[in-house]
Design a protein around this motif. Sequence first.
Motif, short mmCIF file in Angstrom:
data_model
loop_
_atom_site.label_atom_id
_atom_site.label_comp_id
_atom_site.label_asym_id
_atom_site.label_seq_id
_atom_site.Cartn_x
_atom_site.Cartn_y
_atom_site.Cartn_z
N LEU A 71 0.89 -1.23 -0.22
CA LEU A 71 -0.06 0.12 0.00
C LEU A 71 1.08 1.26 0.14
O LEU A 71 0.72 2.02 -0.63
N GLN A 72 2.05 1.34 0.98
CA GLN A 72 2.85 2.34 0.87
C GLN A 72 3.67 2.57 -0.48
O GLN A 72 3.64 3.74 -1.01
N ALA A 117 -8.61 -4.73 1.46
CA ALA A 117 -9.70 -4.11 0.84
C ALA A 117 -9.46 -2.72 0.34
O ALA A 117 -9.70 -2.14 -0.80
N ALA A 118 -8.72 -2.02 1.09
CA ALA A 118 -8.34 -0.56 1.00
C ALA A 118 -7.26 -0.76 -0.19
O ALA A 118 -7.24 0.52 -1.20
N LEU A 119 -6.21 -1.77 -0.17
CA LEU A 119 -5.37 -1.63 -1.34
C LEU A 119 -6.04 -1.76 -2.64
O LEU A 119 -5.70 -1.26 -3.58
N LYS A 120 -6.83 -2.80 -2.81
CA LYS A 120 -7.66 -3.18 -3.98
C LYS A 120 -8.29 -1.77 -4.69
O LYS A 120 -8.51 -1.45 -5.63
N SER A 121 -8.99 -1.10 -3.66
CA SER A 121 -9.68 -0.05 -4.02
C SER A 121 -8.74 1.11 -4.36
O SER A 121 -9.21 1.73 -5.45
N PHE A 122 -7.71 1.46 -3.64
CA PHE A 122 -6.81 2.22 -3.96
C PHE A 122 -6.14 2.20 -5.52
O PHE A 122 -6.04 2.84 -6.26
N ILE A 123 -5.81 0.68 -5.61
CA ILE A 123 -5.12 0.55 -7.09
C ILE A 123 -6.06 0.79 -8.26
O ILE A 123 -5.85 1.25 -9.24
N LYS A 124 -7.60 0.56 -7.83
CA LYS A 124 -8.47 0.81 -8.75
C LYS A 124 -8.51 2.29 -9.32
O LYS A 124 -8.49 2.65 -10.43
N GLU A 125 -8.36 3.15 -8.15
CA GLU A 125 -8.47 4.65 -8.34
C GLU A 125 -7.21 5.01 -8.94
O GLU A 125 -7.24 5.97 -10.07
N LEU A 126 -6.08 4.38 -8.70
CA LEU A 126 -4.85 4.80 -9.28
C LEU A 126 -4.78 4.38 -10.86
O LEU A 126 -4.30 5.10 -11.72
#
Length: 292
Positions: A52-53, A96-105
């Motif tokens: 995530l970082q 879940a936060a990582l998955k959501s963030f990668i989609k936004e990225l």
Amino acid sequence: APFGKCKASMAIKSTVKNRLSGFTVVYYNANNKEVAREFIPNDELIPLWDKLQSEINNAKQLLNDSKYTNGKKELQTAIDTAEPYLGMYNAEAIEAALKSFIKELNAFKMSNASPANGVLLVVENSTMDAIEPWTVLYNDATDKPGFKINAKGANYGFTGNFMEMWVSSANAFGRANYAWQTIEQMPAGRYRLKAKVIARRQSGGTMAQGVSIFLNEENTSCATNADMAEEFSVILWMKQEGALKFGLNIEAATNANWVAWDNVELEYFGTEEGDITETDRGLHFNANTSYY
């Protein structure tokens, strides 16, 4: 807690600065006497924190790059939402936060694609280290002639391993074959597939026919006049969001006796018209993560 109450202490992981190796959970009974303790390691959490970082750092670099102007507010919001999870100790929530963030990225990257700034999609096993995950009609290991992996790519203009189908030069394959993958939920716009290919009829002085690379309904015929790979490409304008199917196709009526390919690249150039200049390749998209 089963014994009345508990408290947790934290053990410092010396090899990773400011990271915790785990929790020591101490259980007490109703008389405030310790009755048990348990150490819970953070081996599952540390890789998630690190991943995530890393993604957040990547996003911050892109935000500071003046070439990319679309979706910056949304990406900053995604960063602000994700950063608190770096201090959380719930693996499921972090994942879940990582998955959501990668989609936004990924959405930010795709929104900034242009003829000058193509997004390089990450194709699984693009260097042909194995047959999988390519879907093939015939695998030489179980049904000859079929596709197999050859490690001597440097002899033929490839990088490392390559995938091939070969029979004696006196013959043709006598059967169709293919190797393809799909990527789901991709945005509308212009895509380009590139690959290095050998498509040969090694006797008779005729060029190979019936071999092509394809990207959905678009295809480019491939034929080479020497046992050395050449680069071929095919362009697709996808009118609406959907799946990409791409790969190599060999027709049943081909006269080729040797087909080989490697170094597959799939790029997205957005919806903007104009010649592809590709001055920058700083945007990479994880093809195994849905666009949405």
